[in-house]
Each structure stands twice: as structure tokens, then as C-alpha cells.
Scaffold this active site. Structure first.
Site, PDB file in Angstrom:
ATOM      1  N   GLY A 148       0.819  -1.193   0.000  1.00  0.00           N
ATOM      2  CA  GLY A 148       0.000   0.000   0.000  1.00  0.00           C
ATOM      3  C   GLY A 148       0.862   1.255   0.000  1.00  0.00           C
ATOM      4  CB  CYS A 149      -0.055   4.768  -0.486  1.00  0.00           C
ATOM      5  SG  CYS A 149      -1.564   4.813   0.493  1.00  0.00           S
ATOM      6  CE1 TYR A 150      -1.080   7.679   4.835  1.00  0.00           C
ATOM      7  CE2 TYR A 150      -2.771   6.006   4.685  1.00  0.00           C
ATOM      8  CZ  TYR A 150      -2.420   7.336   4.768  1.00  0.00           C
ATOM      9  OH  TYR A 150      -3.389   8.311   4.799  1.00  0.00           O
ATOM     10  CB  THR A 152       5.415   2.330  -0.353  1.00  0.00           C
ATOM     11  OG1 THR A 152       4.836   1.165  -0.932  1.00  0.00           O
ATOM     12  CG2 THR A 152       6.652   2.740  -1.143  1.00  0.00           C
ATOM     13  CB  ALA A 153       5.485   6.670   2.449  1.00  0.00           C
TER      14      ALA A 153
END
Lengths: 345, 345, 345, 345
Positions: A148-150, A152-153
């Protein structure tokens, strides 16, 4: 070689972004797309930006499975398991942008998502597609769980320090800010323009499903259980995740040391920019690109690391990373189709 | 009684907002305004929104001092000391929206602001104008240091728990997000529309001057030294501070307990809304008003308090609070001129 | 005297704005509100900005009618006719923010709105509540049709020139730009944040229902049939109508002459600002206020008037004007409750 | 073949966008860049989005001229004449994104720009680079005047109808809306985020320098003098021109006829999308792409054409069109480097 790529759930935001990225990929062609809600309609009727560029009709899952060598799915959780099974049986590469194969502990998956793991052996087989951390596992694989996005970051901001033993594993806090596309295409009262514009709030405090996924990645890195605080916020911009991560420094750790460790860790990574002193990680500067940028600070008054990372939630946080995983799975150049500059404005 | 109020530095954002709020105050009238950059020009030439409503010419500091009973100054730090002295000698009420009289430890003031404290006795005399925490000190006083925006939002989110001994004083983190007006009226590359729009970044990480001011307030509450991590971010909205505050819970503290403590603490406070479970503190919902709203969460997995507060940085974080302080100083109804609803959209 | 005011359809945007404005009105109090969708729920559950300020429960139409001296309705067209009848029979003042009583030619009403005029005598009795143009008709009346947003902004920009015979009545074009609140509270794909943000388009070109309403006003002014081109656009801002109006100048007309005619026409109007040369009509500068500002240009190369007007669509274009009409109907100070400054930022 | 391309004025918005587009061009490489303000500094220090991607140092004009086969200049007007001369003498292709060579009537150039035409023979030689209208003139040429943004959007919306004799040449009005990047990189009070956000206004009404340029194009099409009304507006979005164009229909002209004429006119144009009935031209849908989309309406009540076109002002309105012109000048595939999809969100 031209890869025939298919997208299941093409009319959601991640699916539509995949179509756009695949259109610029030198070795892939879009073979088929599907959508339950828009079956029989051209993708450009849903996204008029694509008018004349992708007027392909949305078909069924079955059609995508039949026509594609590589199948991407961008679906609500729970729905990817059968697709994974069919791809497995047919020997096709399956890259899942949903959450079904991300968590290795099936009880975590079942607890957080309230879904039953139907094919435990596929969960076992699936690799977690965060190339900067787990590249070698991904190469040549056929079942890839795209993060997911979070998720990854946050790990990209913390892993080098954690791996180098420069921070404590306890007491990590990730205060994250997401653009609205993270909430998907479906309009709601919360994302109705006048109610979101000029606003900002936290949501799902203490209970977001990306929490165990981030913890799993950190656990794999440091070899111990990790429990974090993760607070997502909704931001009135279209794209981007800004992750401000806090961790306790091990005694004696300096900013120079950290900066060096991060630069070394990411020195061969095309998509990660460890920013020098004076530059700020900003979601503005990674939009429409597969880049992640990272800015490092220490606070000597409290002996904390403050690491800020920025990605485009729809590219490095979804569709771009999925293509990066496809490239790795198929043995293509990892950056193929993904070298686009983030626009300056 | 009609109070003659004057504004020094009326063409900055805080000054202009003061003029707007004073215009709706039933017992105040704007006596004079000053501006170094726009002397001799009408305020409406700087802010065309005020055309026909406040075309008063900008005069000098001296004119404001002469014509006003209450003097507000919204100036860069360092410039308020002489004004304070003159007001003191003339027996006028002085409310300083700048930073000169906020820090009680003069070495902190001089270290963080690189300015010399010229009149230590005035620093001694000044009261810190955060009415919800220090109301009784403010009543009837003549020299009031109006808090900054972050330094209003963060303490309001933490003080009830800290005072009740429900959280640890160590390990507090304030991850804050500010609207652009916080950066002032002067245009810069950072605030040029195309470069800020669709972006977000942290700034002055580990070094923002509001840090010692927040610590001072927390220290006064708990009676011990407090050191926090404070990370401000710039947000592409005009107004608002969203403060996401993290603190370690004392063992056994529950959300219900915290909710009760906050509700009790703020039960007579017109301008503070402790939100019930399910409502989200959002800068959208306090814009153009003097309200602060607070949302409480605990994370039982990590035993942390997550308290989120939202204010309008220009109202409760600057001009509105200054008027609230004026009301207290003069013995007026505390809410006079400040009961405006935040607009729904 | 305190007027008991009630709002039918209080949970729509115009209704919610009415509640906010009435809360600041020195001679009115909110007696009752109604909503079909949110009956039994507090208004603040729909608009959290009002939490603690207006937690009044939404009741039924009947309750509003019973408890109020002045009834406002902000409803989809067709639904106000019965309410008007009941108010008429009960001798109450009714101010309709919907479209039912705006068009005097019933065939136009029925053609454009596809609704039957049930009580022609009420249509006859209704006055059109644009005070700057028809003030004397409104005073003391009990059935007032409150104009729409475009239909306020466009006539205010054109009428002085038209009335003075300085422009031709043929060939008028109104190119208008509206903030998103004009589309109402209901979320749609078009108003989903990521699809509207960074976009702009025209809509209902050649077919918007405000066309005959604008024409009716211009016709009343010049005494002849007027047919205009009206093109609305949707703009990614919350509030505002910017109306750029084009008309052919009568031979010899100069800008100076026009400027003088407009200044004279509006010289006693509190809510209209005819801007001097060099100032620009901007929706930014009238937000949250009842002001209309007008900027005049001539293009000598083509002999055209270009008149640009700006209002807040929710205030002067809806709820503010409704309160202005209430004041006129009841013989109150016309500006009561409406003197709020537009914020500078 | 790889073309060595150089950019003079690379740190302005058009220059920076050129660098980005050239980076994705399969047959071009960036040979050199220059900037007066940032000489000696890397481009990525001005545009951090390019960090690690274009860290090339800004050099001088002379260096660009020396190292490049094709020279682009994006400079304030007046400054391109000497560069054109040098390119001419050196036999290099020069594509000017500024205004110096756009107007064929030198008196118009000198009147509107207050600059002297130094080399009339170069003005004579220059071709106007709007490929969809003047493609054959551009092929193989060495001095190309790249049109402005408004001057691309407006003619593309009107020319098919004008050329086919379906509209009158008199009475044309172009009401245009521009994103903020059109105002350039330099920050000003007008483009300071809090003062532009939530606002919109017209500017340079009746006096914008793109007026004679649009008229020149229309005149070339219809063979007669054309005088238009052109009103630009500033819009709170980063990118885009929306041009709403009004023209009187010749008697008997129908929408079907117009739609057919436009579709035929642009049938072989890759970059122009004539939208079918029901689709709306929206700047949202052409962002970051070289596309122009056109939406057609007639208003039978007034017998007018309303043609709405949308482009990205920085791509089709500047840098993208410049690359399209380079491709034509050099005999490359016209779409090379320009086939990027506009993102869906």
C-alpha cells in the site's frame, strides 16, 4: 518481447493509473481490462482524460485472465484470492494491488480485514513487492503482493536506520498525510469538494489496516516484533503521501552518520532520493513519478530521529510500484516505463 | 463604553485580521492603524476585500499610540519592546501579537530570537495571554503577550491530561500542520501558488521558535521541565493549525477517563469544543472563528495518547485571541466580538 | 422586537448558511428548522462546524410553519408552492430561496422547470427580492422570491448601463464562473475532490434555468424583450460567482460616463462596491459577505462594455440576500445581521 | 540520430517544462541550458522535483548556442532577436517561445510590445508554429515563433468554423481562463497563495498582448481583418487554459454541421480531440499533455456558436508545442516525445 498486461478493476484510481503507466511502457501492451461497474463501457467514459487514448471496453475478469500474461488486480480486499488461484493454475504472473496477500501472518490478515484466507499455500508463496527492500525475492516470481501507499512511504523512511541499529525499534511513530486519491474514486460526503477543500483531519486513528503491514516490514528488517503508532491524515491535494516518522536514536547517533547510512543504503536505487541538508521532502516534487524522497533530521534536545519521506500514493504507492514489480518478475529493466520526471509545477 | 483600539502593523495578516474582528466588536472602535510599508495609504489598498469598509489611512506608530486606549502590535520580533515601554509609561493596555514578551526566561528569548531584552521589568510584568489556561492572570492587566498559533493549539490539546497526571511529561511529540497565512503576507518562492499548491512539506524541523514557548506552558502546568519534539508542516490551505500530539499514557489511563477530564476541564470554556467519539477535529470546521476543537484517542497497542486539536491560526491563533485578551484586560464580556460561527463550507 | 425565523431545508447549503447568518442577526432568533433527510438529528451532525453552536434538531415543515413568524425555504423547485400557500393563509412572511416564484410568466416557469404553477394568484403576488433593483416592491411584502446566484450577479453588472441607455439590449453575453457550493451539498462524481481540483469546465451551455430569470430582470429594466447568452462554468473554489458580462455600447459611450452612471446608481447601496479604475472584481474579496463588487471596462476596438461582477453565491447569491429581504419585509434596518467584512484572506 | 537541444532561459516555467519533455524524447538529448539568474547553479536547485534527474548547471546563452543543434528560448519579449540572428548565422534551428517573432506586422509588434524590430528580415523569415493550422510552413524551417497559450487555445476553437464560413468574423469574443503558471515563476502578491486561493478575477481586460496574435491567425484563415474581444482571467489551478469562444452563426448553421466540420478538420490531428455531445472540455483532462480538446454548442435562441477549448498552457500552450515544432522542423515523427497520457486525476 511485448508483455500482454491486463488490469482487473481498471476503473478504480489505481487501475486507471496502471493503464496510463502501461501505455508508456516500451515492452508492455494493454491486453484487456475489466470492471464490474462499467462492464461494456470504454475506460474513457469513466476517465475522459483518456478519451481517444484508451477507449478500450471494460470486459470481465475472465477475459482479462484469458488475454493477459501478466494480470494486475486493483480490487477491494478479499476479492483477489480467487484470481490469484486462477493465475497460479494458469502459470500467469499476478500482481495484486489489493491487500489480500500482503500479511504473512494469516491471523493478522483475518483479524484486520475480516476475511478468511482461502488458499494458505498462495499466501505462503506470495512475495511482498517492495523492491528497494526485498528485490531479490521478487525477481522471477509469479505472485506478488504490491504494498500500500503508507506501507511504502514509512518503511523507506525508517529501514536504513533500523537495519543499521541506529534507532530503537520501540516508540516509533508515523504521522502520515495522504492526498485524496487514496480514498478512491467513489465520491463521499468527506471528499465532496467544499467539505474537504480548506480542511484537514486525522482518520482511523489507532486503527488503520496499514499498521500491521508496516510492522511486518520493520519486523523483517530488525528480526524482532515492532509495534508502532500510525496516524493517517487526509490532505486537500490529489496525490501524495508525506510520512513524518519519529524514532528514538541509539546513544551517540549523529545526523551525519544517519545521512551516510541512508545514502549508502539507497545509492543504487534509481527511485529513492536521499535529500542533502537544506532540501525538503515534498509531495509536490514526486507527483506523477515513481520517486520516493527522504529528508533526515535529528533533534538533539530529545535524541530523536525525524525522517520525512514523500511519494506519489498512486505511483510509487500503487501503480508505479506494481509495474516495477512486473519488470522484476519478468526480468525486464527495472525502471522500464517508469523514468518519467515529476513535473516541476 | 467604547474602547479606542489601535493596530500597529495593520497591513500584515494578523493586523488585518484584527481590524476585521474589531469591526464586529460591539464595544470597540478602530482608532488608528499604522504600517511602515504603506504609510499614507488606505488599508483597503492593501486588502481590497476591505474596500469601502476600512479605507482608514495607515499612519505611524506614534499616531496609534496617541489615539488609542488599547494598542495591538503585530510586528516582527524585537520591535515591540519600545512600544511596550511607551504604553507602560502612558498607562495604556498593550497586547503584543509578536514574540517579544512570551518567554519568561530571558535567556531563552535571547537565544531563540537573537534579540536583547531591553526592559527586563516589562518582561517580568507581561502576562501570557492564553485565557483558557491563565485567565485570572490576564484580567485587568496592561501588558499581554499574545501566544502564537502553534503555541495555542498544542497546549490546549495536552494540558488537561498533563495537569491530571494522566500522561508522562517526557516523550511528547507535536506534529503540526499550518495553513499558509502562518507564513505571513510577504510573497516568497515557497508560497508562490504553483509551487505550494498540491504540495506539503515539513519546515524548521527541530528548530522552530515556538518550541520553547510550548515547553514553557507545559512546564508551568506540570511544574517540571518539559522538552518536546515539535515538527511544523506547511499545508496548501489558507488558514488553520492542526496539531497531532502524542504522549505516553500513565499506566491504566483509559480513553473514557481522558474524555471526562477534558470535558470537565473545558466545560465552561466557550471557545473550546471537546469532540465526542466519532467526530474529527478539522481545521475546516473552525475557520474564521475563535474556536479550538479537540479530538482524543488512545492507542492501547502502544499505550499512547493521540490528541488532535484544530484552530484558525489567524483567529484563535492570533487576532481573535488578542481580542479575547483585550476583553479580559478591560473587564468586558470575554466573548464580545468573537461569537461568529465558523462557516459550514 | 425579536423575529422568530424558521428554515425549511436547513441541511442544504443555502439553509445552513441562513442559520449561520441568522445567528448573528441582532433582531432575529432561529425558531425551528426542518429537513426531510435528517429529521430528528441535530444540524451539527450534518455540519460539524456548528457543533455546540447550533445543535437544534431538524423537525418537520409543519413545525417550522407553526413556530416561525418568517419562514425561509431552501428546497428543490416545485416544493415551495404548498408552503407559500400555508404561509399566505397563516399570514406569515415567506421567503423562498428556491425557484418557484421567480418567473412571472408562468409558461416560462412551467417550460424551464417542468412543474405546474398550482396557485397562480400566489405567483402574481410574489415579489422578486433583488433589493438593489426592486427595493420598494419588497418592503412590507409577505411572499418574496429570492433570486438565484447568477441571477443576482449578472443583472447587478448590467442594469445601470441598460437603464441609462448606454448599451444595446441585444447581443448580451454573460460568461459566469461559480464556486462548487452552487452545486449543493450532495456529493457527485463531478464534485469528488480529485476530479474537480485542478479542473474547470462549462456546464449546461445554452440551457441553464437561470437564463429566463436574468432575461426577466433585464426586460423589466428596459421594457423590451431581452435574449441573452449565458454560460456557467464550474470553478475549483468553494464560494463565489464571477460574472463577466459583454454588451454592445451605444455609439459614443465612454468608460468615464459608464463609471459615473454606475457610481450614481449604486451610491446609496451598502452592499454594492463599484470599483475604481485599477481594482479588480474578485470572488476572493467578497467571500462570506453580502457584497457585490463591479469592475467596468470598455473595449474601444470593438465598442463593447465588459462589466465584471463578483458575489459570494451563498450570501448575496442566496442566504444573505434572503435576510436582506427579510429585513425589508419586516421594516428592519436593511443591513441588520449583514455587515460582516469579507475576510482579507 | 540524436538531436542536441539547448534551452535558453531554462529556469523559467516554460524552460523547465521543456527540459522535462525533452528528457522523455526518444531522439533528443539536452545539450546545455542557460539562465541569467541562476548561472552556475544546477537546474535542480531551482526545481527540486528534478533533483537527481537534471542537475545540469545553468550556463550562458553562448554556451547553449555553441553546444546545441536546436535552440529553444523562453525569455521575456525583446531578448530573442539577437539569439535568432546568431542561430540564423550559424545555421541552427531556433524555436522561440517568446513573443518576438509572432506578429508579422512589425508595427503591431512594436506597438503592443514597445520593442523595436531589429532584424526585419528575420521577422519575415519566421514561421508561426501552430502545426494544426500551418503545418506545411513549419516543416524544415529554422526560425519558428512558438505561439502563446491563449493564442493556441482560441484559434483551435474557432478556425474550423471560420474557415468553413459557418460563423461571422465580426463579434467574436474569447473569454479565457488561465492557470497560475501562465504568470511565470516569479512570485508576486497576486500569486501569493492565500491571496489567489479561493479567488478569481479578470486581468488586462481589453489590453492583453495576445489579442493581435489571435487576430493575426484568424485573419490568415479568413483573409480579412478580424477584431476580437479577449478577456483573460486568472484561475486558482496550476495549469490550463479554458477558452470559451462566442461567435455569430451564419444563418442556417446547425450544431450537427459544425460538429462534422470540426471532426473532419481535425480528423488526422493526434493532439486535438473534438468531443462528442455530452463530453465537456476540461482543463483537468489535458493536464501534463499536448492535447487540445474542443466542445461545441450552439445557442439557437441567439444564434451563437459557443466553442470551448482546453489545453495545458505549459505543454500545448508552450513547451509541448515547441517540441512538436522541433519535430516538424527536423523531419522527425511529429508526436515524438509527446504521446504522454494526461493523468486521470
Amino acid at each position: 518481447m511485448t508483455v500482454k498486461a491486463g488490469v482487473i478493476g481498471a476503473t478504480g484510481y489505481a487501475g486507471a493509473e496502471l493503464v496510463r503507466i502501461l501505455a508508456g511502457h516500451p515492452q508492455a501492451e494493454l491486453a484487456a481490462i475489466s470492471s464490474v461497474s462499467f462492464e461494456g463501457k470504454p475506460l474513457s467514459s469513466v476517465y475522459p482524460a483518456y478519451y481517444g487514448l484508451c477507449d478500450m471496453l471494460c470486459g470481465t475478469e475472465a477475459e482479462v485472465l484469458q488475454k493477459s500474461d501478466v494480470v494486475f488486480a486493483a480490487l477491494p480486499h478479499g476479492l483477489s484470492q480467487e484470481i490469484a488461484k486462477e493465475c497460479h493454475d494458469a502459470g500467469k504472473v499476478f500482481i495484486d494491488l489489493g491487500a489480500d496477500f500482503r500479511l504473512k501472518r494469516l491471523n493478522e490478515y483475518e483479524d484486520w480485514y475480516k476475511v478468511k484466507a482461502v488458499y494458505p499455500e498462495l499466501h505462503e508463496e506470495a512475495v511482498y513487492g517492495l523492491p528497494e527492500l526485498f528485490r531479490e525475492e521478487i525477481r522471477g516470481k509469479k505472485l506478488i503482493a504490491n504494498p500500500g501507499c503508507y506501507t511504502t512511504a514509512v518503511p523507506l523512511a525508517l529501514v536504513p536506520a533500523l537495519k543499521a541499529g541506529l534507532i530503537e525499534k520501540d516508540g516509533i511513530i508515523a504521522d502520515c498525510k495522504s492526498g485524496v486519491t487514496g480514498a478512491g474514486r467513489k465520491s463521499t460526503q468527506d471528499t465532496h469538494y467544499p467539505e474537504l477543500n480548506e480542511g484537514m483531519h486525522a482518520y482511523k486513528v489507532g486503527g488503520h489496516r496499514h499498521t500491521p503491514e508496516i510492522e511486518q516490514t520493520l519486523r523483517r528488517i530488525c528480526g524482532e516484533e515492532v509495534t508502532i503508532v500510525f496516524t493517517p491524515h487526509l490532505l486537500p491535494v490529489n496525490r501524495g503521501i508525506l510520512a513524518t516518522c519519529y524514532a528514538h536514536l541509539k546513544p551517540g547517533t549523529t545526523l551525519e552518520q544517519l545521512q551516510k547510512v541512508y545514502e549508502d543504503f539507497y545509492q543504487d536505487e534509481y527511485f529513492v532520493r536521499v535529500l542533502p541538508d537544506g532540501m525538503k521532502a515534498d509531495i509536490h516534487n514526486v507527483r506523477y513519478s515513481n520517486f520516493c524522497e527522504i529528508e533526515l533530521h535529528t533533534d538533539p534536545r530529545t535524541n530523536m530521529l525525524i525522517a520525512v519521506s514523500a511519494i506519489d500514493n498512486m505511483v510509487k504507492g500503487a501503480a508505479g510500484q506494481a509495474v516495477q514489480n512486473m519488470n522484476l518478475a519478468l526480468g525486464l529493466e527495472e525502471t522500464a516505463g517508469l523514468k518519467m520526471f515529476p513535473p516541476a509545477f
